[in-house]
Design a protein around this motif. Structure first.
Motif, PDB file in Angstrom:
ATOM      1  N   GLY A 162       1.214 -99.210  80.990  1.00 22.43           N
ATOM      2  CA  GLY A 162      -0.167 -98.768  80.805  1.00 22.43           C
ATOM      3  C   GLY A 162      -0.700 -97.888  81.924  1.00 22.43           C
ATOM      4  N   ASP A 163      -0.804 -98.461  83.121  1.00 24.78           N
ATOM      5  CA  ASP A 163      -1.531 -97.776  84.196  1.00 24.78           C
ATOM      6  C   ASP A 163      -0.597 -96.882  85.020  1.00 24.78           C
ATOM      7  OD1 ASP A 163      -3.362 -96.949  86.078  1.00 24.78           O
ATOM      8  OD2 ASP A 163      -3.481 -98.909  87.090  1.00 24.78           O
ATOM      9  N   ASP A 203      -1.377 -94.080  86.093  1.00 22.78           N
ATOM     10  CA  ASP A 203      -2.197 -93.449  87.140  1.00 22.78           C
ATOM     11  C   ASP A 203      -2.113 -94.269  88.432  1.00 22.78           C
ATOM     12  OD1 ASP A 203      -3.241 -91.663  85.053  1.00 22.78           O
ATOM     13  OD2 ASP A 203      -4.325 -93.447  84.400  1.00 22.78           O
ATOM     14  N   ARG A 256       2.963 -93.255  79.641  1.00 17.93           N
ATOM     15  CA  ARG A 256       1.900 -94.188  79.270  1.00 17.93           C
ATOM     16  C   ARG A 256       2.250 -94.856  77.952  1.00 17.93           C
ATOM     17  NH1 ARG A 256      -3.170 -93.929  81.431  1.00 17.93           N
ATOM     18  NH2 ARG A 256      -2.686 -91.870  82.240  1.00 17.93           N
ATOM     19  N   HIS A 257       2.097 -96.169  77.897  1.00 14.28           N
ATOM     20  CA  HIS A 257       2.585 -96.946  76.759  1.00 14.28           C
ATOM     21  C   HIS A 257       1.760 -98.227  76.674  1.00 14.28           C
ATOM     22  CE1 HIS A 257       5.714 -98.303  73.956  1.00 14.28           C
ATOM     23  NE2 HIS A 257       5.754 -99.454  74.597  1.00 14.28           N
ATOM     24  N   PRO A 258       1.467 -98.726  75.461  1.00 17.50           N
ATOM     25  CA  PRO A 258       0.596 -99.895  75.363  1.00 17.50           C
ATOM     26  C   PRO A 258       1.171-101.170  75.972  1.00 17.50           C
ATOM     27  CG  PRO A 258       1.366 -99.188  73.189  1.00 17.50           C
ATOM     28  CD  PRO A 258       1.778 -98.132  74.161  1.00 17.50           C
ATOM     29  N   GLU A 259       2.489-101.285  76.062  1.00 15.47           N
ATOM     30  CA  GLU A 259       3.084-102.516  76.579  1.00 15.47           C
ATOM     31  C   GLU A 259       3.638-102.264  77.973  1.00 15.47           C
ATOM     32  OE1 GLU A 259       6.204-105.917  74.928  1.00 15.47           O
ATOM     33  OE2 GLU A 259       5.968-104.055  73.832  1.00 15.47           O
ATOM     34  N   LYS A 296       8.148-101.945  80.386  1.00 15.86           N
ATOM     35  CA  LYS A 296       9.245-101.549  79.507  1.00 15.86           C
ATOM     36  C   LYS A 296      10.123-100.463  80.154  1.00 15.86           C
ATOM     37  CE  LYS A 296       9.309-103.352  75.976  1.00 15.86           C
ATOM     38  NZ  LYS A 296       9.779-104.764  75.699  1.00 15.86           N
ATOM     39  N   LEU A 356       9.025 -91.941  71.956  1.00 12.59           N
ATOM     40  CA  LEU A 356       7.792 -92.613  72.360  1.00 12.59           C
ATOM     41  C   LEU A 356       7.741 -94.094  71.991  1.00 12.59           C
ATOM     42  CD1 LEU A 356       5.164 -89.829  71.662  1.00 12.59           C
ATOM     43  CD2 LEU A 356       5.762 -90.788  73.879  1.00 12.59           C
ATOM     44  N   SER A 357       8.630 -94.558  71.109  1.00 11.09           N
ATOM     45  CA  SER A 357       8.449 -95.936  70.643  1.00 11.09           C
ATOM     46  C   SER A 357       9.647 -96.854  70.823  1.00 11.09           C
ATOM     47  CB  SER A 357       8.029 -95.928  69.172  1.00 11.09           C
ATOM     48  OG  SER A 357       8.959 -95.218  68.403  1.00 11.09           O
ATOM     49  N   VAL A 358      10.828 -96.327  71.098  1.00  7.02           N
ATOM     50  CA  VAL A 358      12.000 -97.192  71.230  1.00  7.02           C
ATOM     51  C   VAL A 358      12.257 -97.448  72.710  1.00  7.02           C
ATOM     52  CG1 VAL A 358      14.490 -97.351  70.851  1.00  7.02           C
ATOM     53  CG2 VAL A 358      13.015 -96.499  69.038  1.00  7.02           C
ATOM     54  N   VAL A 359      11.940 -98.658  73.143  1.00  6.75           N
ATOM     55  CA  VAL A 359      12.099 -99.042  74.544  1.00  6.75           C
ATOM     56  C   VAL A 359      12.662-100.448  74.606  1.00  6.75           C
ATOM     57  CG1 VAL A 359      10.276 -97.545  75.464  1.00  6.75           C
ATOM     58  CG2 VAL A 359       9.682 -99.824  74.607  1.00  6.75           C
ATOM     59  N   SER A 360      13.136-100.859  75.774  1.00  2.00           N
ATOM     60  CA  SER A 360      13.657-102.229  75.892  1.00  2.00           C
ATOM     61  C   SER A 360      13.007-102.926  77.075  1.00  2.00           C
ATOM     62  CB  SER A 360      15.178-102.235  76.040  1.00  2.00           C
ATOM     63  OG  SER A 360      15.565-101.603  77.245  1.00  2.00           O
ATOM     64  N   ASN A 408       2.847 -94.696  68.898  1.00  2.40           N
ATOM     65  CA  ASN A 408       2.223 -94.785  70.221  1.00  2.40           C
ATOM     66  C   ASN A 408       1.574 -93.480  70.646  1.00  2.40           C
ATOM     67  OD1 ASN A 408       3.018 -97.432  70.618  1.00  2.40           O
ATOM     68  ND2 ASN A 408       5.072 -96.757  71.127  1.00  2.40           N
ATOM     69  N   ARG A 414      -4.980 -94.508  76.781  1.00  2.29           N
ATOM     70  CA  ARG A 414      -5.663 -95.460  77.641  1.00  2.29           C
ATOM     71  C   ARG A 414      -6.533 -94.668  78.601  1.00  2.29           C
ATOM     72  NH1 ARG A 414      -3.206-100.759  80.375  1.00  2.29           N
ATOM     73  NH2 ARG A 414      -4.603-100.956  82.149  1.00  2.29           N
TER      74      ARG A 414
END
Lengths: 308, 109
Positions: free
Chosen positions: A159-160, A162, A206-209, A212, A304-308, B100, B105
């Protein structure tokens, strides 16, 4: 940054679902050298050309991903200095004892605003690259497997970013090399930073989770070696995400692919040298496809969406 | 002896394909150029190919607990990249690619 302070990425500990299958992949397909196993069952590897004892550590568990990413610093005084600076900045640090990781000295561990665990360390046993330090030959990197030059960098998602950028640049002496802006033209979607003269030592999206991993990357000698890696991947039926292609960002040539637990790896070559007096490069949201994949000029869903 | 092959039905789309018993359910679909189950890392890491097996038998590799709980696994909710068919299968798609790109954010003030 002159080569003091933080020197380079030094180790990455990855979680794998099946150790036996993973050791086979990292030795026979990646062409890494197994250098040790510890009492916790972790398995250690280095590339043939790396001099320090280990750069990739695997831990078997029931989840994939990155446990921690470590940077080597110049010496023990530098390590102590960074520990104090991190604490003064308001970051909680923890000392991991020498020997907790095989052939590795004390590590100063902290958690990034994006939830990733980062370590700094000054000492890791120099086991050499087999050529010695007196009248050496050139090592002919032949034989089976991809055999990269070194573990080079990682791309992390959280997320952050920055907060991460501020910490790395203000406390640890990194420089911003490139960035991608979101549609608003202000918010960073992603940043590429370096502690050396490379185009990147770490990148963040930047990613919601939080916490990762997008990929851990290995440097190849040449674009031809990247293409040879692609042949080896197909011969071993390795899951390839995208490539061989080139990034507009950093200008490196690349293949993204997956280890047997779904951790994304990269073999790459090239990119340019960055010095701290250089302007960072900015990519607009409209041109992000060309920035990430220079030849087909489109972002794929997986980036943008495939992460582990 | 030829490797046994089985029919896989994706109930969401009505698509059927043949899958060998030595291929994963995801690989069988991809090799025939079919679509239906979202494809990510193909190795159990990302979780985008999550399916519910409504009927049939399969062999499963270790499931990533970030995406598949023990209860999921017991109920036949698994990753298509980690199962190989040992009979005809009917599967329903549960996973999807999260968009995503839409996520923004706000930077800290």
């Amino acid at each position: 940054m002159a080569m003091t302070g933080v020197l380079r990425p030094g180790h990455a500990q990855l979680r794998v679902l099946d150790m036996e299958e993973s050791v086979k992949f990292y030795t026979e397909v990646m062409g890494l050298v197994e250098t040790g196993r510890d009492s916790q069952g972790r398995v250690y590897f280095k590339t043939r050309q790396e001099r320090d004892h280990n750069s990739i550590i695997l831990r078997e568990t029931d989840r994939a991903g990155l446990d921690f990413f470590g940077f080597k610093v110049l010496d023990k005084a530098t390590l102590d200095d960074f520990e104090q600076k991190l604490q003064a900045y308001g970051v909680k640090t923890e000392r991991m004892p020498a020997g907790d990781l095989l052939e590795t000295g004390e590590r100063v561990r902290f958690v990034l605003p994006t939830g990733h665990t980062i370590e700094l360390y000054a000492e890791k046993t120099d086991v050499g690259n087999g050529m010695g330090y007196y009248d050496p030959d050139v090592d002919v990197i032949d034989g089976p497997g991809i055999r990269p030059v070194r573990m080079d960098h990682a791309l992390i998602y959280g997320g952050d970013i920055d907060g991460n950028l501020k910490l790395f640049t203000e406390v640890l002496g990194f420089s911003l090399v490139e960035r991608v802006k979101l549609e608003d033209g202000e918010t960073d979607l992603a940043t590429w930073i370096t502690c050396s003269a490379k185009a990147h030592d770490l990148a963040m999206v930047r990613h919601p989770e939080d916490g990762k991993l997008h990929h851990v990357s290995f440097l190849m000698e040449s674009w031809e070696q990247v293409l040879r890696a692609a042949d080896i991947m197909s011969r071993h039926r390795v899951s390839i995400d995208i490539g061989p292609t080139r990034h507009g960002i950093t200008q490196g040539t690349t293949i993204y692919f997956f280890d047997p637990s779904g951790n994304r790896l990269e073999t790459f070559c090239g990119g340019y040298q960055h010095y701290p007096d250089m302007h960072p490069i900015t990519w607009s949201w409209e041109e992000v496809g060309r920035g990430v994949f220079y030849h087909n000029r489109q972002l794929n869903d997986a980036f943008l969406s495939v992460v582990s | 002896m030829a490797t046994p092959t089985f029919n896989v039905l994706i109930t969401d789309t009505g698509e059927r394909y043949r899958c060998r018993s030595d291929q994963t359910v995801l690989a069988g679909m991809e090799n025939l150029g079919r679509k239906g189950i979202p494809v990510g890392c193909r190795q159990g890491g990302c979780g985008v190919c999550k399916v519910a097996v409504l009927s049939g038998e399969y062999q499963a590799k270790v499931m990533n607990r970030d995406h598949i709980s023990k209860e999921d696994e017991a109920a036949g909710r698994v990753l298509a990249c980690r199962i190989r068919p040992s009979s005809d299968l009917e599967v329903q798609v549960l996973g999807s690619m999260k968009k995503n790109v839409c996520y923004v954010r706000k930077p800290a003030a």
